[in-house]
Design an enzyme around this catalytic site. Structure first.
Site, mmCIF file in Angstrom:
data_model
loop_
_atom_site.group_PDB
_atom_site.id
_atom_site.type_symbol
_atom_site.label_atom_id
_atom_site.label_comp_id
_atom_site.label_asym_id
_atom_site.label_seq_id
_atom_site.Cartn_x
_atom_site.Cartn_y
_atom_site.Cartn_z
ATOM 1 N N ASP B 7 0.843 -1.197 0.000
ATOM 2 C CA ASP B 7 0.000 0.000 0.000
ATOM 3 C C ASP B 7 0.879 1.249 0.000
ATOM 4 O O ASP B 7 2.030 1.208 0.461
ATOM 5 C CB ASP B 7 -0.865 -0.053 1.268
ATOM 6 C CG ASP B 7 -1.783 1.135 1.399
ATOM 7 O OD1 ASP B 7 -2.283 1.639 0.368
ATOM 8 O OD2 ASP B 7 -2.020 1.558 2.547
ATOM 9 N N ASP B 9 -0.380 4.975 0.912
ATOM 10 C CA ASP B 9 -0.705 5.897 2.011
ATOM 11 C C ASP B 9 -0.664 5.199 3.360
ATOM 12 O O ASP B 9 -1.368 4.205 3.578
ATOM 13 C CB ASP B 9 -2.100 6.500 1.798
ATOM 14 C CG ASP B 9 -2.170 7.293 0.509
ATOM 15 O OD1 ASP B 9 -1.265 8.119 0.272
ATOM 16 O OD2 ASP B 9 -3.128 7.081 -0.258
ATOM 17 N N ASP B 132 -2.233 -0.526 5.927
ATOM 18 C CA ASP B 132 -2.572 -0.005 7.259
ATOM 19 C C ASP B 132 -4.081 -0.038 7.537
ATOM 20 O O ASP B 132 -4.516 0.363 8.611
ATOM 21 C CB ASP B 132 -2.033 1.425 7.439
ATOM 22 C CG ASP B 132 -2.663 2.415 6.478
ATOM 23 O OD1 ASP B 132 -2.914 2.028 5.318
ATOM 24 O OD2 ASP B 132 -2.906 3.556 6.885
#
Lengths: 172, 172
Positions: B7, B9, B132
């Site tokens: 990922d 961000d 996240d």
């Protein structure tokens, strides 16, 4: 319910017609679609190499004609299946926003959740992949469906769909 | 060799630090990172709702700080594994070109072939996913790795990596 990954260029968007239109507008020669059959994509035009440059020109992806039947059949597929649009857009960075705007215009019923812009398509996990390029289909673990385009008419070894009506008949 | 989906961000790009920086620059209040622990992403700032608007503001994604260690470890991972960057960028269309430019700046060794901008990540076929957000990890068929971010410190039930050093120790 199956998950279906659908390519944009050459499957939803008529790349070949756009090459012909842009070539005619810029070089004054109307190339017959039939004369491109079996030739690698972007080749077969009198001036070699210029059509390839269209891919880097602002507006090219934004204004592609829609392939007949794609809107109706994809809308119907969505009601029955899990449909993802999967486009190898990363090669042409300026195409990202143009492709997204094009989808919003012509396929407003497709959610952003179901749009994938990528490079290699071997990362895609789906049951079916509809694509006009075997470089995308050859690494696919599900059932590949080769969507007929002028450049792939001589390709063998893949289950072929010639029109969106045929896609509908197969998957609806 | 494993395929690893990473990922952007909150994993490669420090979203929280960017929220804090932009908030301080616009509202003159320096919010402590520790005060955001366990709060949903974009919340916990004195003026509610304004940080969410940053996500739609040009320049926000383009100027995010790089999370320490991500460049070195991802470069090393690439030499051993099949690494894909997988970002749910479609929600914020203006972020597409910014994210691509950000990757070119900070991760020039990542090929466009290995970048995926999507919505739902359930279409991703990989062995590991580092993310996240559990909304992305929960549908993943491979091994999910929760990258620690202030908003997810109270999340349980996932194998966690707290830093890029820990990712390296696990996968290199």
């Amino acid at each position: 319910m199956a998950r279906i990954a659908i390519d944009m260029d050459g499957v939803m968007a008529d790349s070949t017609q756009q090459y012909i239109n842009w070539y005619a507008a810029r070089y004054g020669v109307q190339v017959e679609k039939a004369s491109l059959l079996g030739k690698p994509e972007t080749t077969g035009f009198p001036l070699e190499g210029v059509v390839r440059q269209f891919l880097y020109t602002p507006g090219f992806f934004r204004t592609k004609p829609v392939i007949p039947g794609s809107q109706e059949v994809i809308k119907a597929l969505q009601e029955k299946h899990d449909v993802f649009i999967v486009s190898a857009a990363m090669e042409f960075p300026q195409s990202l926003s143009e492709k997204l705007a094009w989808l919003e215009d012509h396929f407003p019923f497709i959610s952003w959740h179901n749009i994938v812009f990528c490079g290699y398509k071997n990362i895609v996990d789906a049951d079916y992949m509809i694509d006009d390029h075997i470089k995308n289909l050859s690494t696919f673990k599900g059932e590949p469906l080769l969507f007929t385009a002028p450049h792939n008419v001589h390709v063998e070894g893949y289950k072929r769909v010639n029109t969106w009506e045929e896609v509908g008949a197969l998957l609806l």
